[in-house]
Design a protein around this motif. Sequence first.
Motif, PDB file in Angstrom:
ATOM      1  N   LEU A  62       1.652   5.736  -6.353  1.00 41.16           N
ATOM      2  CA  LEU A  62       1.834   4.769  -5.269  1.00 41.16           C
ATOM      3  C   LEU A  62       3.286   4.830  -4.821  1.00 41.16           C
ATOM      4  O   LEU A  62       4.194   4.792  -5.640  1.00 41.16           O
ATOM      5  CB  LEU A  62       1.461   3.373  -5.770  1.00 41.16           C
ATOM      6  CG  LEU A  62       1.401   2.274  -4.709  1.00 41.16           C
ATOM      7  CD1 LEU A  62       0.179   1.391  -4.949  1.00 41.16           C
ATOM      8  CD2 LEU A  62       2.645   1.411  -4.736  1.00 41.16           C
ATOM      9  N   ARG A  76       2.880   4.707 -11.041  1.00 41.10           N
ATOM     10  CA  ARG A  76       1.677   5.531 -11.103  1.00 41.10           C
ATOM     11  C   ARG A  76       0.560   4.747 -11.751  1.00 41.10           C
ATOM     12  O   ARG A  76       0.795   3.838 -12.543  1.00 41.10           O
ATOM     13  CB  ARG A  76       1.949   6.776 -11.933  1.00 41.10           C
ATOM     14  CG  ARG A  76       2.942   7.705 -11.273  1.00 41.10           C
ATOM     15  CD  ARG A  76       3.409   8.716 -12.273  1.00 41.10           C
ATOM     16  NE  ARG A  76       4.412   9.589 -11.686  1.00 41.10           N
ATOM     17  CZ  ARG A  76       5.014  10.538 -12.342  1.00 41.10           C
ATOM     18  NH1 ARG A  76       4.695  10.767 -13.606  1.00 41.10           N
ATOM     19  NH2 ARG A  76       5.917  11.283 -11.767  1.00 41.10           N
ATOM     20  N   LEU A  77      -0.673   5.111 -11.425  1.00 43.17           N
ATOM     21  CA  LEU A  77      -1.840   4.454 -11.999  1.00 43.17           C
ATOM     22  C   LEU A  77      -2.608   5.470 -12.833  1.00 43.17           C
ATOM     23  O   LEU A  77      -2.886   6.573 -12.360  1.00 43.17           O
ATOM     24  CB  LEU A  77      -2.743   3.920 -10.881  1.00 43.17           C
ATOM     25  CG  LEU A  77      -2.081   2.871  -9.974  1.00 43.17           C
ATOM     26  CD1 LEU A  77      -2.727   2.861  -8.609  1.00 43.17           C
ATOM     27  CD2 LEU A  77      -2.174   1.497 -10.621  1.00 43.17           C
ATOM     28  N   ASP A  81      -6.300   1.576 -14.959  1.00 44.15           N
ATOM     29  CA  ASP A  81      -5.440   0.778 -14.075  1.00 44.15           C
ATOM     30  C   ASP A  81      -6.162   0.416 -12.778  1.00 44.15           C
ATOM     31  O   ASP A  81      -7.096   1.106 -12.350  1.00 44.15           O
ATOM     32  CB  ASP A  81      -4.155   1.542 -13.741  1.00 44.15           C
ATOM     33  CG  ASP A  81      -3.213   1.609 -14.929  1.00 44.15           C
ATOM     34  OD1 ASP A  81      -3.391   0.809 -15.864  1.00 44.15           O
ATOM     35  OD2 ASP A  81      -2.317   2.473 -14.923  1.00 44.15           O
ATOM     36  N   CYS A  83      -5.695  -0.842  -8.637  1.00 48.18           N
ATOM     37  CA  CYS A  83      -4.788  -0.888  -7.489  1.00 48.18           C
ATOM     38  C   CYS A  83      -5.252  -1.952  -6.509  1.00 48.18           C
ATOM     39  O   CYS A  83      -6.320  -1.842  -5.914  1.00 48.18           O
ATOM     40  CB  CYS A  83      -4.737   0.472  -6.799  1.00 48.18           C
ATOM     41  SG  CYS A  83      -3.478   0.518  -5.518  1.00 48.18           S
ATOM     42  N   SER A  86      -3.747  -1.504  -2.297  1.00 53.56           N
ATOM     43  CA  SER A  86      -4.483  -0.679  -1.330  1.00 53.56           C
ATOM     44  C   SER A  86      -5.540  -1.510  -0.604  1.00 53.56           C
ATOM     45  O   SER A  86      -6.238  -1.012   0.264  1.00 53.56           O
ATOM     46  CB  SER A  86      -5.141   0.503  -2.048  1.00 53.56           C
ATOM     47  OG  SER A  86      -5.881   0.025  -3.162  1.00 53.56           O
ATOM     48  N   VAL A 100      -0.878   5.910  -1.281  1.00 51.57           N
ATOM     49  CA  VAL A 100      -1.392   6.309  -2.598  1.00 51.57           C
ATOM     50  C   VAL A 100      -1.946   7.729  -2.499  1.00 51.57           C
ATOM     51  O   VAL A 100      -2.749   8.022  -1.608  1.00 51.57           O
ATOM     52  CB  VAL A 100      -2.507   5.353  -3.086  1.00 51.57           C
ATOM     53  CG1 VAL A 100      -2.997   5.767  -4.475  1.00 51.57           C
ATOM     54  CG2 VAL A 100      -2.035   3.903  -3.102  1.00 51.57           C
ATOM     55  N   CYS A 108     -12.482   7.687  -9.487  1.00 48.56           N
ATOM     56  CA  CYS A 108     -12.174   6.286  -9.204  1.00 48.56           C
ATOM     57  C   CYS A 108     -13.421   5.509  -8.784  1.00 48.56           C
ATOM     58  O   CYS A 108     -14.358   6.078  -8.228  1.00 48.56           O
ATOM     59  CB  CYS A 108     -11.163   6.185  -8.060  1.00 48.56           C
ATOM     60  SG  CYS A 108      -9.577   6.974  -8.417  1.00 48.56           S
ATOM     61  N   ARG A 137       2.745  -6.252 -10.247  1.00 46.61           N
ATOM     62  CA  ARG A 137       3.310  -5.035  -9.646  1.00 46.61           C
ATOM     63  C   ARG A 137       4.657  -5.329  -8.999  1.00 46.61           C
ATOM     64  O   ARG A 137       5.511  -4.449  -8.904  1.00 46.61           O
ATOM     65  CB  ARG A 137       2.345  -4.446  -8.623  1.00 46.61           C
ATOM     66  CG  ARG A 137       1.089  -3.860  -9.236  1.00 46.61           C
ATOM     67  CD  ARG A 137       1.412  -2.814 -10.282  1.00 46.61           C
ATOM     68  NE  ARG A 137       0.218  -2.235 -10.865  1.00 46.61           N
ATOM     69  CZ  ARG A 137       0.237  -1.300 -11.803  1.00 46.61           C
ATOM     70  NH1 ARG A 137       1.387  -0.838 -12.283  1.00 46.61           N
ATOM     71  NH2 ARG A 137      -0.893  -0.832 -12.294  1.00 46.61           N
TER      72      ARG A 137
END
Lengths: 224, 224
Positions: A62, A76-77, A81, A83, A86, A100, A108, A137
């Motif tokens: 990201l 980073r994911l 993790d 997000c 987004s 991203v 995902c 975050r």
Amino acid sequence: MSEDVFDPIYKESFPFWEKIPDADREYICQNSHHIIYPKGKNIHNGSECSGVIIVRSGSLRLYIMSDEGKDITLYRLHAGDLCMLSASCVLDAITFEVFVDAEQDSQCCVISGPAFAAVSERNQDIRIFALEAAVSRFSDVMWVMQQILFMSMDKRLAIFLSDESARTGLDTIALTQGQIARYMGSAREVVSRMLKYFASEGIVEVSRGGVTILDKKRLRTLTL
Amino acid sequence: MSEDVFDPIYKESFPFWEKIPDADREYICQNSHHIIYPKGKNIHNGSECSGVIIVRSGSLRLYIMSDEGKDITLYRLHAGDLCMLSASCVLDAITFEVFVDAEQDSQCCVISGPAFAAVSERNQDIRIFALEAAVSRFSDVMWVMQQILFMSMDKRLAIFLSDESARTGLDTIALTQGQIARYMGSAREVVSRMLKYFASEGIVEVSRGGVTILDKKRLRTLTL
């Protein structure tokens, strides 16, 4: 893929999962997709509402980007993790643009932003979860900001090399100097100069394949 | 000062105020203080839980600071604004340290952090309010970060001078070059050089009293 696949994944990822009505759980599952992003693929671009992303395998990066295309990695994911940035349509208060990319081939689960937003509007537990995900975050981003703005370059580079080596379990960081600079939000020339200095001190060896750590103890001292 | 003073203020500042039980409203008022901070006073220092601050008059500056004492302004708070980042015990996910100083003599209402946290634990509306307040500041901070990291110095300085002039309604920005640099998260030398350039172009005039804008149109062009 059947919707039943998502239920156990969400049960694990979402502390609110068992607290919301069956119909809302079903609605979220119906609006979910399993997507495999190939390495290098841009997944989320600025202000669009790409949805809530849960990483199952691989890794995502990201970052923010300037008008001139300069980018800075925020975090980073990895597997497990989530997000939330987004899904800008879920959180009105998020007015900045992030990008991203898939850094490796990445599996995902993606939940449609509008669907997640609709369900979160009638479940305060979801709203709190989404906000807490964003706020945590915020802390990550502040850390990056402090690193970039305040920390001396030798320390930052030493930390980056140590972290990469710890993450991969390898003494060689298989990245070009340009890639290292990009991850660190710095200029290639600055990284190059500092690596030359580290090499002259016998701390690392720079080759075509990347950067190999020779003296872990010295490197660790630099990170402190 | 009587507790009754706080009720109308909180009714205005907190969208959740009418939704929570009388006892919780009373508890918050009982744990509130009216404080006048003199100009220059440090109000919040790093990771302590100073409480939720509502600015009634004056202005506060919120900033981060390096180990070496270098600081970068994240944003300022004016009359009617609320500071949630100074109540780190309310939001577990906030793990970074910020500092808050009074920039002018400032009248504030301060609610004890632990008291606010206790009430927010039994009222989801308060929890959501606190998280949303933090997330919207996340957006402010990202804007500052992008300014510092990506934007060219002439543009940044032009925006700063324009904003200050618009805020005060005056053509003269009564700040030293050191102060301007500090607000912009830049070095005094850099600001000094750029102001000299602006002056040579007839855009501003630099004097002991500060920086006076001579050519608003040119300055505005630089902000675009």
